[in-house]
Design an enzyme around this catalytic site. Structure first.
Site: not given
Length: 595
Positions: A406, A424, A445, A448, A473, A493-494
Site C-alpha cells: 500500500t 492501495t 482488494e 481482504d 487495516s 503494510g497490510g
C-alpha cells in the site's frame, strides 16, 4: 475567514497562468530522497521524490493540503503503480484549520452486487489465495477516483483538472526507474507475463525496465487527460469504466498461458452506483491529545484507538525500554483479538465502534497484561457491550492475511490544514491486470474478505456480500492538541499498518523520540498470534532477548511498514518525515526551508 478568502483568490490568480507550463516536477529531473524536511508554507511526505515534489509545487502555487494530496496521489499512480492508483481505493483523513474539524472519506472498494458469502468458495473449499489474487474475481469497484472528487469538492480549492494535470505530465514525460520499481516488476514478472496488457507495459522486450532507464506510461497519461476533461463520469459511467468492466469480466490473458485466471462479475451498474461517503472519524483521548482515525470498514481507528486506551493507564515514558515494548506488544495482541471478532462493514452488521473505543472496555482488557509474563498464543476477544474485568468472550479469531503493498502520503499547508491519506491496490501489483489501453492496474482488494469464517462456529463480520466493503487495516491518523494538529501519519503494510502507526505514535508522544528516529526505529508487530513478527534489527537488539525471557516468541520479516508523517513545531514551522531506508527511503519536502 478573510485570510482564507484572500488566499483562495490569490491561488486562483496564480494557478491559471502557471499551471500549464510549470506545475510539474520538471524543475528537478531526479528529485532526491530525503527523510526529513523542515520549513514554512507547508510540507509533503510520501515514498516517492517525484510525487512529493509535485505536492510541494501545488502548495507553492497556492493550493491547499487537499489539492496537494490529490496531486501526490495521482503522481504515485505513475511512479508507485504496484501499490496505488485509480484502479484501487483508500481512506483519507482531513483536518480543517478553519473549523478545527476532522473528517474522513471512505474510498474503500466494494464487492459486485452479485457477490455472496461464497465468493471465494468452489466445491465447498476456499480457492487458493494465489489463484484468487490474480483474477477478475478479486477486483472490487475502485474508490480512488471518487475519493479525489469527494475531497476536492468538500475542501479543495483546485479543480480535478488542475490537480491531476501534473501527474499526467509525469506519466507522459516519464521518470527514472529505481531499484524498488525494478524489483517490484521482477517479483511479479511471472504473473505480469500472463496478461497481454500488463506485459506490454511492464515487461517491454520480456524483461523489467532497467534501473536508470526512463519509464513512460502514455496510456495512463491519456486516461488522466480523459478524467480531467470529462470528470469522474468517464470512470464510473463512461469509456474508462467500460474498459475496466471488460477487463474484469474477460481478463486479457496471453494466448497459451497455463495460469487459471477466473473472471469477475463486476458490472457497469456496480461502477455507476459507487459512492465514497464521508464518515465520522474515530476519536480517543490519549494523555493530553485527541487521536483521530478511520472508522469501519477500516479497523485502523478502532484497533489503534483501543490499544492506546489500554496503554493509557501506564506511564510509557517512565518505563524501561523492555517494559515499554512488552506493553506495546500485549496491547496490540488484545486489540487485534477484538478487531478480528467485531469489525466489518457497518452497513452489513452492527459494529460496536463506540464500545470498542470506550475506556471502560479498554480497562477490562488491560488487566490481562502482566508485567512479568507475556500472554501465550491467541487470546479470546472481550465483549465491548458488556465488559467485565479480565473477561473474554468466545473463541479467538485469527488475523487473516492482507497484502502489504500500500502507500501513504501526508500533507500540511500554510493555513494549517492537514491530510493523512492511505491508498492501495492491495497486493504488490494488485490483481496483475492492466486495463488494456488505460495504463493502470486493477486491485485485488476483495481478497481482504474472509474466504470462509476464520474460526468455525464464530461469527465473522468480514465475509463477502453484495456491495460490501472488505475490512481494512489502513490507519491514516491525525493527532490534535488543544484543537490544533501536532502530528499526522500513516503507513502501508497490510495488518502491520496498525501496529506500525501505534509504535511510532507511542515512541513520539510517550517517549519523546524525534520523529525521524521514531519512524526509523526497528519494528515488531503482534497481531494476536503465537509469534510476533519482527525486523532483523529488532531481533538483534538487547530488548529482544529480554522480551523472550518474558515469554515473547518472534519470527523474522525483512521490513514492516513505510511511514510518512508531518508534525507542527512550536515556532510555526512544519516537519515532514519519512523512512530512512525502508522501501529505499522516503521523500520529505518543505515549501520554504526558511521564512
Amino acid at each position: 475567514m478573510l485570510r482564507s478568502t484572500v488566499a483562495s483568490v490569490l491561488a486562483s490568480l496564480l494557478v491559471a497562468p502557471l499551471l500549464p507550463a510549470t506545475a510539474t516536477a520538471s524543475s528537478a529531473a531526479d528529485p532526491p530522497r530525503v527523510p526529513e524536511a523542515v520549513g514554512f508554507g507547508g510540507v509533503v511526505s510520501s515514498v516517492d521524490p517525484d510525487a512529493s515534489q509535485i505536492g510541494v509545487d501545488v502548495l507553492r502555487r497556492g493550493g491547499n493540503a487537499v489539492d496537494a494530496a490529490v496531486a501526490v496521489a495521482a503522481a504515485l499512480g505513475v511512479t508507485d503503480p504496484f501499490s496505488a492508483g485509480i484502479g484501487g481505493g483508500g481512506f483519507l483523513v482531513h483536518y480543517d484549520a478553519r473549523t478545527h474539524r476532522v473528517s474522513t472519506v471512505d474510498g474503500r472498494e466494494t464487492a459486485p452486487a452479485s457477490a455472496d458469502a461464497d465468493l471465494f468458495v468452489e466445491n465447498g473449499r476456499p480457492i487458493p489465495f494465489a489463484e484468487a489474487m490474480t483474477s477478475g474475481l478479486s477486483v472490487g469497484v475502485p474508490g480512488t477516483p471518487r475519493t479525489w472528487q469527494q475531497a476536492l469538492r468538500q475542501w479543495g480549492t483546485w479543480s480535478l483538472d488542475q490537480a491531476v494535470r501534473p501527474a499526467e505530465d509525469l506519466a507522459r514525460r516519464g521518470f527514472t526507474v529505481d531499484a524498488t520499481f525494478h524489483r517490484q516488476v521482477a517479483a511479479n514478472a511471472d504473473r505480469f507475463a500472463d496478461f497481454t496488457s500488463t506485459s506490454a507495459l511492464y515487461l517491454p522486450g520480456g524483461a523489467p525496465p532497467a534501473v536508470g532507464s526512463t519509464f513512460r506510461n502514455p496510456d495512463l497519461a491519456d486516461t488522466y487527460r480523459r478524467l480531467r476533461r470529462d470528470g469522474m463520469s468517464a470512470f464510473y459511467r463512461g469509456e474508462v469504466g467500460r474498459d475496466l468492466v471488460a477487463a474484469v469480466r474477460q481478463p486479457p490473458v496471453r494466448p497459451g498461458a497455463t495460469r487459471e485466471v477466473r473472471s469477475g462479475d463486476l458490472t457497469a451498474a456496480d461502477l455507476a452506483r459507487y459512492e465514497a461517503p464521508l464518515r465520522e472519524p474515530t476519536r480517543v483521548r490519549y494523555r493530553d491529545h485527541d487521536v483521530f482515525g478511520m472508522a469501519p470498514p477500516s479497523s485502523g481507528g478502532t484497533t489503534a484507538g483501543e490499544a492506546l486506551n489500554i496503554l493509557e493507564a501506564t506511564d510509557l515514558g517512565a518505563e524501561t525500554p523492555v517494559q515499554y515494548l512488552h506493553r506495546f506488544l500485549e496491547a496490540s495482541r488484545l486489540s487485534f483479538a477484538d478487531r478480528n471478532r467485531w469489525v466489518g462493514d457497518p452497513a452489513f452488521g452492527d459494529v460496536p465502534t463506540g464500545e470498542l473505543l470506550s475506556q471502560r472496555f479498554a480497562d477490562s482488557r488491560a488487566c490481562l497484561i502482566s508485567p512479568t509474563a507475556a500472554m501465550t498464543g491467541a487470546v479470546a476477544p472481550g465483549d465491548p457491550r458488556e465488559p467485565t474485568p479480565c473477561g473474554t468472550s468466545g473463541e479467538p479469531a485469527a488475523t487473516p492475511y492482507e497484502g502489504t503493498d500500500t502507500t501513504h502520503l501526508t500533507v500540511a499547508d500554510r493555513w494549517g490544514n492537514v491530510v493523512a491519506y492511505t491508498l492501495t491496490i492491495e497486493q504488490e501489483g494488485g490483481s496483475g491486470i492492466v486495463v488494456p489501453g488505460r495504463g493502470f492496474l486493477l486491485n485485488n482488494e476483495l481478497t481482504d474478505f474472509s474466504f470462509t469464517p476464520v474460526t468455525p462456529g464464530v461469527p465473522d463480520p468480514n465475509l463477502p456480500g453484495p456491495g460490501k466493503r472488505p475490512r481494512s487495516s489502513m490507519t491514516p491518523t491525525i493527532v490534535l492538541q488543544h484543537g490544533k494538529p501536532v502530528l499526522a501519519l500513516g503507513s502501508p503494510g497490510g495488518a502491520t499498518i496498525i501496529t506500525t502507526v501505534l509504535q511510532v505514535l507511542t515512541r513520539r508522544l510517550d517517549r519523546d523520540t524525534p520523529l525521524v528516529e521514531a519512524i526509523a526505529a526497528p519494528r515488531a508487530s503482534q497481531r494476536n498470534a503465537a509469534d510476533t513478527q519482527a525486523e532483523p534489527a529488532f531481533l538483534a537488539g538487547a530488548e529482544a532477548a529480554a522480551l523472550r525471557a518474558l515469554g515473547h516468541r518472534f519470527t523474522s520479516t525483512a521490513e514492516i511498514g513505510a511511514v510518512t508523517a508531518v508534525e507542527r513545531l512550536p515556532d510555526g514551522r512544519w516537519r515532514a518525515a519519512a523512512e530512512t531506508t525502508r522501501r529505499g527511503g522516503g521523500a520529505a519536502r518543505a515549501v520554504w526551508p526558511t521564512r
